[in-house]
Design a protein around this motif. Structure first.
Motif, PDB file in Angstrom:
ATOM      1  N   UNK A  69       7.279   4.857  11.606  1.00 58.20           N
ATOM      2  CA  UNK A  69       7.388   3.482  12.089  1.00 58.20           C
ATOM      3  C   UNK A  69       8.464   2.809  11.263  1.00 58.20           C
ATOM      4  N   UNK A  71       9.901  -0.076   9.479  1.00 55.40           N
ATOM      5  CA  UNK A  71       9.371  -1.336   8.969  1.00 55.40           C
ATOM      6  C   UNK A  71      10.532  -2.264   8.630  1.00 55.40           C
ATOM      7  N   UNK A  72      10.322  -3.569   8.813  1.00 53.68           N
ATOM      8  CA  UNK A  72      11.385  -4.498   8.421  1.00 53.68           C
ATOM      9  C   UNK A  72      11.645  -4.391   6.916  1.00 53.68           C
ATOM     10  N   UNK A  73      12.878  -4.647   6.551  1.00 54.74           N
ATOM     11  CA  UNK A  73      13.249  -4.495   5.152  1.00 54.74           C
ATOM     12  C   UNK A  73      12.523  -5.514   4.279  1.00 54.74           C
ATOM     13  N   UNK A  74      12.087  -5.083   3.145  1.00 55.35           N
ATOM     14  CA  UNK A  74      11.456  -5.986   2.181  1.00 55.35           C
ATOM     15  C   UNK A  74      10.081  -6.460   2.581  1.00 55.35           C
ATOM     16  N   UNK A  75       9.397  -5.681   3.444  1.00 54.78           N
ATOM     17  CA  UNK A  75       8.083  -6.113   3.902  1.00 54.78           C
ATOM     18  C   UNK A  75       7.034  -5.961   2.803  1.00 54.78           C
ATOM     19  N   UNK A  76       6.231  -6.982   2.649  1.00 54.71           N
ATOM     20  CA  UNK A  76       5.129  -6.943   1.695  1.00 54.71           C
ATOM     21  C   UNK A  76       3.841  -6.678   2.457  1.00 54.71           C
ATOM     22  N   UNK A  77       3.054  -5.700   2.021  1.00 51.80           N
ATOM     23  CA  UNK A  77       1.796  -5.474   2.739  1.00 51.80           C
ATOM     24  C   UNK A  77       0.791  -6.596   2.471  1.00 51.80           C
ATOM     25  N   UNK A  78       0.163  -7.067   3.541  1.00 52.89           N
ATOM     26  CA  UNK A  78      -0.881  -8.076   3.373  1.00 52.89           C
ATOM     27  C   UNK A  78      -2.255  -7.444   3.521  1.00 52.89           C
ATOM     28  N   UNK A  79      -2.323  -6.423   4.363  1.00 50.03           N
ATOM     29  CA  UNK A  79      -3.601  -5.785   4.646  1.00 50.03           C
ATOM     30  C   UNK A  79      -3.307  -4.395   5.182  1.00 50.03           C
ATOM     31  N   UNK A  80      -4.063  -3.409   4.774  1.00 53.83           N
ATOM     32  CA  UNK A  80      -3.777  -2.062   5.271  1.00 53.83           C
ATOM     33  C   UNK A  80      -5.044  -1.233   5.434  1.00 53.83           C
ATOM     34  N   UNK A  81      -5.344  -0.892   6.674  1.00 51.52           N
ATOM     35  CA  UNK A  81      -6.393   0.094   6.950  1.00 51.52           C
ATOM     36  C   UNK A  81      -5.811   1.492   6.791  1.00 51.52           C
ATOM     37  N   UNK A  82      -4.572   1.663   7.255  1.00 53.17           N
ATOM     38  CA  UNK A  82      -3.924   2.973   7.210  1.00 53.17           C
ATOM     39  C   UNK A  82      -3.066   3.026   5.953  1.00 53.17           C
ATOM     40  N   UNK A  83      -3.386   3.962   5.078  1.00 50.20           N
ATOM     41  CA  UNK A  83      -2.736   3.959   3.769  1.00 50.20           C
ATOM     42  C   UNK A  83      -2.001   5.248   3.481  1.00 50.20           C
TER      43      UNK A  83
END
Lengths: 131, 147
Positions: A69, A71-83
């Protein structure tokens, strides 16, 4: 007081988490058998066809896929079920299954495998003659 | 956490349970406090949310769903995604494993306050629904010049 205790118990956990980050996800599967063979369906969302590997080695079937996938550059994760970004699961096949003629298809993140039985193992209908 | 209770075969569920307890131990809770609308981990579909200064990106791992059946709506900063996953079950077959989710699902997500509900895009690819919501301009970081 309790907070302090929590802090001291954090360290070993953190070390363990580090090692486990690239642990593969075990995809959920459905497996059913009919007269002609076995059908296996696996949920592998995010895997494109060129990132999927289905291997049959002697009597072992292995499925593996990489989540791809952008991902946009510099994305900060806020929540993740899939790790993890990798799926992996393997199964052993029994002798009556024909590992060489496995058919695979991947659509919308769902992998479907059809593992036919060897011809001599397919059930034969025995006709009862009358008269 | 409830490891001894269920004899779930699903590896995803195991994974989620493990991560949940690890997250709890590491941070006390998820990066933000558990929302009032938060659901148990392992609920279909799994979701990842990420943010950049420009937008918030939501990824729903919902394989095998007809994109036309998806109902996505946003009200202020509440994003709702509903859909259905149907399976064709062969009555004559013997099922050995039945781990995959079947039926209707609905997830309600609380997004950061500054998202703009008028600027939402959604795409479905390889079983992943990607919803991106732009943030309001005021929330984006600005350079402040020293006079």
């Amino acid at each position: 007081m309790t907070e302090k205790q929590d802090v001291t118990t954090q360290e070993p956990k953190a070390v363990r988490e580090d090692k486990d980050t690239e642990r593969a996800i075990r995809p959920a599967v459905d497996i059913f058998e009919d007269a002609g063979g076995i059908t296996l369906t696996a949920d592998m969302p995010g895997v494109a066809r060129d990132r999927l590997v289905v291997q049959v080695d002697a009597d072992a079937l292995s499925i593996e896929g990489q989540i791809d996938i952008s991902l946009p550059e510099g994305m900060q994760p806020l929540y993740a079920d899939v790790r993890s970004t990798r799926y992996q699961r393997s199964f052993s096949l029994s002798k009556e299954l024909d590992g060489e003629s496995v058919q695979a298809s991947l659509k919308d993140g769902v992998l479907t495998l059809r593992i036919p039985k060897r011809a001599e193992h397919r059930p034969r209908k025995i006709e009862v003659r009358t008269g | 956490m409830f490891g001894s209770l269920g004899s779930f075969e699903s590896g995803l569920l195991d994974e989620f349970r493990r991560l949940e307890s690890e997250m709890d131990q590491l941070f006390g809770a998820a990066p933000w406090p558990a929302g009032i609308r938060a659901v148990a981990r392992g609920t279909f579909p799994p979701i990842n949310i990420g943010s950049t200064p420009e937008q918030v990106d939501v990824y729903l791992f919902a394989p095998g769903v007809d994109p036309k059946s998806l109902d996505i709506s946003i009200q202020h900063n509440l994003l709702t995604v509903a859909g259905e996953r149907k399976r064709s079950i062969d009555q004559a077959a013997n099922y050995y494993r039945n781990e995959r989710f079947e039926g209707e699902f609905r997830r309600v997500l609380t997004l950061p306050e500054d998202v703009d509900p008028d600027k939402v895009e959604a795409a479905y690819r390889d079983g992943v629904l990607h919803v991106s919501i732009e943030r309001r301009a005021a929330a984006k970081p600005r350079q402040v010049k020293v006079q």
